[in-house]
Design an enzyme around this catalytic site. Structure first.
Site, mmCIF file in Angstrom:
data_model
loop_
_atom_site.group_PDB
_atom_site.id
_atom_site.type_symbol
_atom_site.label_atom_id
_atom_site.label_comp_id
_atom_site.label_asym_id
_atom_site.label_seq_id
_atom_site.Cartn_x
_atom_site.Cartn_y
_atom_site.Cartn_z
ATOM 1 N N LYS A 82 1.077 -1.232 -0.001
ATOM 2 C CA LYS A 82 -0.344 -0.237 -0.219
ATOM 3 C C LYS A 82 0.919 1.313 -0.169
ATOM 4 O O LYS A 82 0.508 2.290 -0.354
ATOM 5 C CB LYS A 82 -0.903 0.291 1.477
HETATM 6 C C1 LIG Z 1 -4.391 -4.853 1.986
HETATM 7 C C2 LIG Z 1 -3.585 -5.978 1.952
HETATM 8 C C3 LIG Z 1 -3.874 -6.903 0.804
HETATM 9 C C4 LIG Z 1 -5.057 -6.827 0.205
HETATM 10 O O1 LIG Z 1 -5.659 -6.737 -1.211
HETATM 11 P P1 LIG Z 1 -6.682 -4.909 -2.043
HETATM 12 O O2 LIG Z 1 -6.449 -4.989 -2.938
HETATM 13 O O3 LIG Z 1 -7.070 -4.974 -1.125
HETATM 14 O O4 LIG Z 1 -7.870 -7.150 -2.641
HETATM 15 C C5 LIG Z 1 -3.565 -7.930 0.738
HETATM 16 N N1 LIG Z 1 -2.283 -7.947 1.308
HETATM 17 C C6 LIG Z 1 -2.047 -7.299 2.492
HETATM 18 C C7 LIG Z 1 -0.724 -7.127 3.255
HETATM 19 C C8 LIG Z 1 -2.873 -5.805 2.173
HETATM 20 O O5 LIG Z 1 -2.100 -5.662 3.390
#
Ligand SMILES: *Cc1c(COP(=O)(O)O)cnc(C)c1O
Length: 430
Positions: A107
């Site tokens: 993210k």
């Molecule tokens: C947010 C997250 C996900 C999921 O991603 P999406 O785009 O919401 O499907 C998977 N793994 C980790 C470690 C995350 O922080």
């Protein structure tokens, strides 16, 4: 570039407005009005391009002329200030590591891109925006770090007291500056409800609240970059490419489908989920029936009603058959996840954490349907973030990465709140 609301296509706004609003006033998600394929020459030469050049080409049509070329290049370059290694796990199976950023979560990319876009839009204005997010773990840290010291932006993060890991809590509560951490006496859903209420509160209009989860186009769209980076490495094998995304809100995988629409030759997508299996059930019986989320060891994917699924349906014009040609989805239990983490470690020495392990499981399952293809899964977090699962189970001690070490000795500062009025009081004084 204009964006329309998925609740009403005649509600259109510019890129800038969509980023500043987050969600449309009619509560719909924004979606790009056009998606234009990139020229073949781009894919022919992709191995000669840097990550920054690739990302700039991929994103520029979505920004249009609202940020000039030099400004956008700078934003892209600051966003991608770390590596995205593609690691071979076994024959034809690769892990795309997305955890080398400042908070060791994928993210980071979206948060860094979005924060810099907001800063660009605020540069000549006196206006302030307030980014308000609820987090169950990784989003908060990435947003706090991505928006730290960005001009004209206040960041307020709500997290459930005692329900995030020690490392995750430190990542949100030790930065200070323009980042305020509100520690909520409740669970994640309580935080989420308060945030939703704030967005609809007329008395808070002047605070220019916006979201920084994958609902926001500037957090969501840059996630398409990873898929191009993996293709750049795998192209030389000249085989159809499968990708598996460990999925929660389905923002990552939806960005991958956008990359395919731009012409990226990805043969098939696998959405791998934990026991929160709304989408796998939909693919099986054609009925979209979300359920309340259940807690698992891959907690960043504990989502009962994935917010980006509506964007995926839009990309396929709600045509289930067309969608199924490109897309599979499988769900895995905590037991299967733990078992495979051990198995991967024994067979290849690779330390996967629960989210990446689910990505691996989905990829392996889909690979059984083909001959002579190659695949990668997204490894979305560093194992250190899930050390309570990984360390005792593999009987190893993980080295603490420098990004994590830097927050371990800092003092936690949070404000404890209980009710929506407490949140409002805190927003009012910012
Ligand atoms: C947010 C997250 C996900 C999921 O991603 P999406 O785009 O919401 O499907 C998977 N793994 C980790 C470690 C995350 O922080």
């Amino acid at each position: 570039m204009n964006y329309y609301s998925l609740n009403n296509k005649s509600n259109k706004v510019s890129f800038q407005e969509a980023v500043i609003q987050g969600l449309a006033p009619d509560n719909g998600l924004y979606f790009p009005e056009t998606i234009t394929q990139l020229p073949q020459s781009f894919f022919d030469e992709i191995e000669n391009l840097s990550n920054e050049e690739i990302a700039f080409e991929a994103i520029k049509q979505f920004v249009g002329n609202e940020i000039p070329e030099t400004g956008l290049k700078k934003i892209v370059s600051e966003t991608l200030s770390f590596d995205f290694p593609l690691v071979k796990i076994e024959e034809n199976v690769y892990s795309l590591e997305l955890f080398h950023g400042p908070t060791m979560a994928f993210k980071d990319v979206g948060a860094r891109f979005m924060s810099r876009c907001l800063a660009y839009f605020n540069k000549d204005k006196n206006q302030k925006n307030t980014v308000l997010v609820a987090t169950s773990g990784d989003t908060g840290g990435a947003v706090a770090s991505g928006f730290l010291n960005v001009k004209g932006v206040e960041v307020v993060i709500l997290y459930p007291s005692g329900k995030v890991s020690d490392i995750q809590e430190r990542q949100l509560t030790t930065l200070g500056q323009n980042v305020t951490a509100l520690e909520v006496d409740g669970v994640f859903d309580d935080c989420q409800d308060m945030v939703k209420k704030a967005f609809n509160d007329a008395n808070l209009k002047h605070k220019n609240l916006t979201s920084a989860n994958s609902i926001n186009i500037a957090r969501w769209l840059p996630q398409m970059f990873y898929f191009f980076f993996a293709y750049k490495e795998l192209k030389k094998f000249n085989k159809p490419i499968l990708v598996s995304c460990p999925s929660g809100n389905f923002g990552n995988i939806c960005a991958g489908i956008i990359a395919k629409k731009l012409g990226l030759p990805l043969a098939h997508f696998v959405a791998s989920t934990n026991e929160n299996d709304t989408v796998p059930r939909f693919l099986e019986n054609g009925i979209y029936n979300p359920k309340p989320s259940v807690a698992t060891i891959s907690n960043a994917m504990d989502v009962g009603n994935p917010s980006n699924f509506i964007r995926i349906q839009e990309l396929y014009n709600n045509d289930l058959e067309a969608f199924k040609k490109d897309f599979s989805s499988y769900s895995f239990s905590d037991e299967e996840t733990k078992f495979i983490i051990k198995n991967i470690y024994i067979n290849s020495g690779y330390v996967a954490e629960p989210h990446g392990a689910i990505g691996y499981l989905g990829l392996k399952k889909e690979l059984q349907n083909y001959n002579d293809v190659i695949g990668f899964f997204l490894e979305t977090a560093h194992p250190i973030k899930f050390l309570d699962v990984v360390e005792p189970f593999l009987n190893i001690k993980l080295e603490i990465p420098k990004q994590i070490e830097s927050v371990l000795n800092k003092e936690k500062i949070s404000i404890k709140i209980k009710t929506y009025d407490d949140l409002k009081d805190n927003l009012m004084i910012l």
